[in-house]
Motif scaffolding. Structure first.
Motif, PDB file in Angstrom:
ATOM      1  N   UNK A   1      -9.205  -9.217 -10.248  1.00 44.15           N
ATOM      2  CA  UNK A   1      -9.548  -9.064  -8.831  1.00 44.15           C
ATOM      3  C   UNK A   1      -8.414  -9.548  -7.924  1.00 44.15           C
ATOM      4  N   UNK A   2      -7.715 -10.615  -8.336  1.00 46.13           N
ATOM      5  CA  UNK A   2      -6.645 -11.124  -7.485  1.00 46.13           C
ATOM      6  C   UNK A   2      -5.437 -10.199  -7.477  1.00 46.13           C
ATOM      7  N   UNK A   3      -5.239  -9.456  -8.540  1.00 45.99           N
ATOM      8  CA  UNK A   3      -4.153  -8.477  -8.531  1.00 45.99           C
ATOM      9  C   UNK A   3      -4.554  -7.278  -7.666  1.00 45.99           C
ATOM     10  N   UNK A   4      -5.787  -6.843  -7.839  1.00 47.74           N
ATOM     11  CA  UNK A   4      -6.270  -5.700  -7.065  1.00 47.74           C
ATOM     12  C   UNK A   4      -6.191  -5.967  -5.576  1.00 47.74           C
ATOM     13  N   UNK A   5      -6.399  -7.225  -5.195  1.00 54.15           N
ATOM     14  CA  UNK A   5      -6.370  -7.587  -3.775  1.00 54.15           C
ATOM     15  C   UNK A   5      -5.051  -7.198  -3.130  1.00 54.15           C
ATOM     16  N   UNK A   6      -3.999  -7.127  -3.927  1.00 53.14           N
ATOM     17  CA  UNK A   6      -2.694  -6.825  -3.352  1.00 53.14           C
ATOM     18  C   UNK A   6      -2.276  -5.378  -3.461  1.00 53.14           C
ATOM     19  N   UNK A   7      -3.088  -4.528  -4.119  1.00 50.12           N
ATOM     20  CA  UNK A   7      -2.619  -3.156  -4.323  1.00 50.12           C
ATOM     21  C   UNK A   7      -3.696  -2.086  -4.205  1.00 50.12           C
ATOM     22  N   UNK A   8      -4.961  -2.486  -3.987  1.00 46.66           N
ATOM     23  CA  UNK A   8      -6.001  -1.466  -4.077  1.00 46.66           C
ATOM     24  C   UNK A   8      -6.068  -0.532  -2.871  1.00 46.66           C
ATOM     25  N   UNK A   9      -5.266  -0.808  -1.841  1.00 51.38           N
ATOM     26  CA  UNK A   9      -5.221   0.143  -0.736  1.00 51.38           C
ATOM     27  C   UNK A   9      -4.106   1.176  -0.931  1.00 51.38           C
ATOM     28  N   UNK A  10      -3.466   1.163  -2.093  1.00 50.91           N
ATOM     29  CA  UNK A  10      -2.468   2.194  -2.399  1.00 50.91           C
ATOM     30  C   UNK A  10      -3.137   3.568  -2.378  1.00 50.91           C
ATOM     31  N   UNK A  11      -2.386   4.589  -1.952  1.00 51.47           N
ATOM     32  CA  UNK A  11      -3.005   5.927  -1.843  1.00 51.47           C
ATOM     33  C   UNK A  11      -3.410   6.459  -3.226  1.00 51.47           C
ATOM     34  N   UNK A  12      -2.476   6.417  -4.164  1.00 50.56           N
ATOM     35  CA  UNK A  12      -2.776   6.903  -5.511  1.00 50.56           C
ATOM     36  C   UNK A  12      -2.396   5.811  -6.505  1.00 50.56           C
TER      37      UNK A  12
ATOM     38  N   UNK B   1       0.823  -1.207   0.000  1.00 52.84           N
ATOM     39  CA  UNK B   1       0.000   0.000   0.000  1.00 52.84           C
ATOM     40  C   UNK B   1       0.856   1.256   0.000  1.00 52.84           C
ATOM     41  N   UNK B   2       1.530   1.483  -1.105  1.00 53.18           N
ATOM     42  CA  UNK B   2       2.411   2.646  -1.201  1.00 53.18           C
ATOM     43  C   UNK B   2       1.634   3.946  -1.418  1.00 53.18           C
ATOM     44  N   UNK B   3       2.343   5.046  -1.355  1.00 53.34           N
ATOM     45  CA  UNK B   3       1.753   6.342  -1.687  1.00 53.34           C
ATOM     46  C   UNK B   3       1.334   6.368  -3.154  1.00 53.34           C
ATOM     47  N   UNK B   4       2.148   5.743  -3.987  1.00 49.06           N
ATOM     48  CA  UNK B   4       1.889   5.755  -5.428  1.00 49.06           C
ATOM     49  C   UNK B   4       2.145   4.370  -6.020  1.00 49.06           C
ATOM     50  N   UNK B   5       1.165   3.868  -6.771  1.00 46.57           N
ATOM     51  CA  UNK B   5       1.298   2.577  -7.460  1.00 46.57           C
ATOM     52  C   UNK B   5       1.068   2.808  -8.944  1.00 46.57           C
ATOM     53  N   UNK B   6       2.037   2.450  -9.746  1.00 51.06           N
ATOM     54  CA  UNK B   6       1.894   2.615 -11.191  1.00 51.06           C
ATOM     55  C   UNK B   6       1.806   1.235 -11.835  1.00 51.06           C
ATOM     56  N   UNK B   7       0.696   0.964 -12.536  1.00 50.94           N
ATOM     57  CA  UNK B   7       0.477  -0.341 -13.171  1.00 50.94           C
ATOM     58  C   UNK B   7       0.673  -0.207 -14.681  1.00 50.94           C
ATOM     59  N   UNK B   8       1.632  -0.935 -15.213  1.00 47.95           N
ATOM     60  CA  UNK B   8       1.917  -0.877 -16.651  1.00 47.95           C
ATOM     61  C   UNK B   8       1.539  -2.203 -17.304  1.00 47.95           C
TER      62      UNK B   8
END
Ligand SMILES: Cc1cc2nc3c(=O)[nH]c(=O)nc-3n(C[C@H](O)[C@H](O)[C@H](O)COP(=O)(O)OP(=O)(O)OC[C@H]3O[C@@H](n4cnc5c(N)ncnc54)[C@H](O)[C@@H]3O)c2cc1C
Ligand SMILES: Nc1ncnc2c1ncn2[C@@H]1O[C@H](COP(=O)(O)O)[C@@H](O)[C@H]1O
Lengths: 259, 318
Positions: free
Chosen positions: B268-279, B255-262
């Motif tokens: 849904x299983x990917x989101x489970x690991x990153x959707x609490x990122x701030x931005x 859950x970083x301040x910024x997550x960039x997905x390329x």
């Protein structure tokens, strides 16, 4: 080779929506499709591979509601010999420690069981602790998060893989193993396997049969006081790249004080 | 004030950041006591760092066995401290080892086990995020000493000076029949990038990156931002990037301040690991990709055009 017990858990499919029940904040198992947890298929596979090399009998063990029988059937159709299903309404709301106690008692009912194989982490609770607690309760060594298992007589060697890297482990039987995602590729049940599974014995046990007490929500060591669905994230801006997409992102990051 | 035991997570003479987060939380509950379990000579390198985050006491449990058996030496030491100091709570990192240590300890001392907290209040109410961030739950131990594992990066570490007074404690003898011997270690060599779960910026690549070689596009952007590199499971399964960098339900939770997905669709299983990122920023050439449903800023376009341009822009602004 000693007999092997594989712990299998039925979990809500991660592709379906998972909810907590409004009344007591326990997992709403009716709201989602249920499947045998993916990692448990690998635990079964590993047990079958060990059996093929060293002999012994494979028992699948599940603690869970009635419909966990589907997960048990899958294990039997992959090739496990028999199953134990602990099903009891009083188990509703049990926490990890209580579940581990029930599992420990049930392992004790399987004759000649000297090796317990579990998944390293369930996809619903993400506890990642049942195998270790079980080892604690049974007084067995734990060889957890395995990506490789070798058995030689009564000695077990495991390559443990975690975020820290690899750790080489060694202990003696009886033991508890948990397997990680990369240990193997589980086999598909064959038609013959599926037919044979229908005739394999499934023993159903209650909490009273096991002589464990203090199970269920009211006796749990922890309680949920509040639960709220997180407000879903709102989609923000979305723009087509017109050759300046990178510049646009940079401007956005600057506006958010992120760079 | 009651003591709060904090098990120190350490590697090669360095205290891991999560320990500072635990010490910070411990200060709200009571008087923080750091517990160092390791080979002889370990604690002397750590005490100063622990004091800088408010450790009033440092319990030193050192022996050769402590470093050569899995998990049980830590459980044994904590068990004996729980009975001698009656702490208000025991805090450990929710790492693979930490979850196992906390589970075994709670079973042994009949404590209340609380797993994977993202917040711990002074009154020992614990906040958890479940189902990959879909629910936020508050929970409390109802009996026994609360044994809490806390997710790395879940809390903020704030420095504060503590006395860090050392007390030696014994490592109970190992019972070879029930213990697991560590015969070798191959730690992951971290390289220069920050650790995934600790980084404040994460740049991840998915199947859209297309090959192991092209992952350099992801790495270059990460390096320009001082970020960690992550990957989707499809990218890992296709052999583009090593498995320890996988983000998601079966990988790491960040859950970083910024997550960039390329080039990540946003399953849904990917989101489970990153959707609490701030931005969240996403680049994907498919305007319908589900990742855009949760992205704060999305570019519909080719990552091989957008990412290098962004890297260049960031370098220009430095
Ligand atoms: C039990 C279980 C656990 C799982 N655990 C995880 C997990 O931990 N982590 C995880 O990530 N997944 C996990 N998955 C897998 C998950 O369901 C998806 O399959 C996976 O996340 C897809 O990865 P992806 O987005 O990289 O690939 P894809 O879904 O194939 O998406 C690739 C995307 O790249 C885009 N693209 C292609 N080329 C370009 C380009 N040049 N420029 C821009 N965009 C481009 C495409 O439009 C597409 O949207 C799990 C699945 C299961 C069943
Ligand atoms: N109720 C259960 N019945 C059978 N096995 C279980 C149960 N709960 C956990 N396990 C086993 O323990 C593993 C880890 O689960 P957990 O510690 O809950 O993440 C699972 O993959 C299963 O093998």
């Amino acid at each position: 080779m000693p007999n092997i017990v594989v712990l299998v858990k039925q979990v809500p499919d991660t592709y379906s929506e998972r909810k907590l029940s409004d009344s007591d904040f326990t997992l709403d198992r009716e709201s989602a499709d249920a499947v045998l947890d993916e990692i448990n298929e690998r635990a079964i596979e590993e047990a079958l591979v060990i059996k093929e090399a060293h002999g012994g009998e494979v028992t699948v063990l599940s603690v869970g509601p009635e419909r966990a029988t589907e997960a048990i059937r899958k294990g039997l159709s992959m090739g496990a010999d028999k199953a134990v299903h602990v099903v009891d309404d009083s188990l509703h709301g049990s926490d990890l420690l209580q579940t581990a106690k029930v599992l420990a008692a049930a392992v004790g009912k399987v004759e000649g069981a000297e090796l317990v194989i579990a998944g390293n982490e369930a996809s619903d609770g993400q506890g990642g602790a049942v195998p270790a607690v079980l080892a604690e309760l049974l007084g067995y060594p734990q060889l957890t998060h395995a990506r490789k298992v070798e058995i030689d007589g009564s000695s077990v060697k495991v390559t443990r893989e975690t975020d820290e890297g690899l750790t080489h482990l060694e202990a003696s039987l009886p033991a508890v193993i948990s397997v990680g995602e990369k240990i193997n590729e589980p086999r598909y049940p064959s038609f013959k396997g599926i037919m044979a599974a229908k005739k394999k014995p499934v023993e159903t046990l209650s909490v009273a049969d096991l002589g464990v007490d203090e199970v269920g929500l009211d006796a749990a060591w922890s309680t949920v006081t509040e639960a709220a669905p997180k407000p879903p994230r709102e989609a923000g801006q979305r723009v087509e790249d017109e050759g300046d997409g990178g510049v646009k992102v940079a401007e956005y990051l600057v506006s958010q004080k992120l760079i | 004030m009651a003591e709060v035991l904090v098990l120190v997570d350490h590697l090669d003479g360095e205290v891991k950041k999560v320990t500072f987060e635990l010490l910070t939380a411990a200060r709200e509950i009571g008087s923080p006591s750091a517990v160092v379990v390791g080979a002889p000579g370990t604690a002397s390198k750590l005490t100063e760092q622990l004091g800088a985050y408010g450790a009033e006491k440092v319990y030193v449990a050192e022996s050769d066995d402590a470093a050569s058996y899995l998990v049980t030496p830590q459980v044994d030491v904590l068990e004996s401290l729980v009975s001698s100091v009656s702490p208000a709570a025991v805090l450990v990192s929710a790492s693979a080892d930490g979850k196992e240590i906390s589970g075994r300890l709670a079973a042994r001392v009949s404590g209340g086990l609380l797993i994977d907290a993202i917040g711990v209040d002074g009154d020992l109410t614990v906040t958890k995020s479940v189902f990959g961030g879909a629910f936020v739950v508050k929970t409390k131990a109802t009996k026994g000493v609360p044994v809490i594992s806390v997710r790395p990066g879940g809390l903020e570490a704030v420095a504060a000076q503590g006395a860090a007074a050392e007390t030696a404690v014994e490592v109970p003898a190992v019972d070879a029949a029930t213990a697991t011997k560590i015969t070798g270690r191959e730690p992951i060599v971290g390289g220069d990038r920050p650790e995934l779960t600790e980084a404040s910026v994460v740049v991840s690549g998915g199947r859209g990156v297309g090959s192991a070689e092209s992952f350099s596009v992801v790495e270059q952007l990460a390096d320009a931002l001082g970020a960690a590199v992550g990957a989707s499971r499809a990218a890992v399964d296709s052999g583009y990037y090593p498995a320890q960098f996988q983000v998601g339900q079966t990988g790491k939770t960040v859950s970083p301040q910024l997550y960039i997905a390329l080039g990540i669709s946003g399953a849904i299983q990917h989101r489970a690991g990153m959707q609490t990122s701030k931005t969240i920023v996403a680049v994907n050439k498919d305007a319908e990709a589900p990742i855009f449903e949760i992205a704060d800023y999305g570019i519909v376009g080719d990552l091989f055009k957008v990412a290098p341009q962004l890297t260049e822009e960031i370098q220009k602004r430095k």
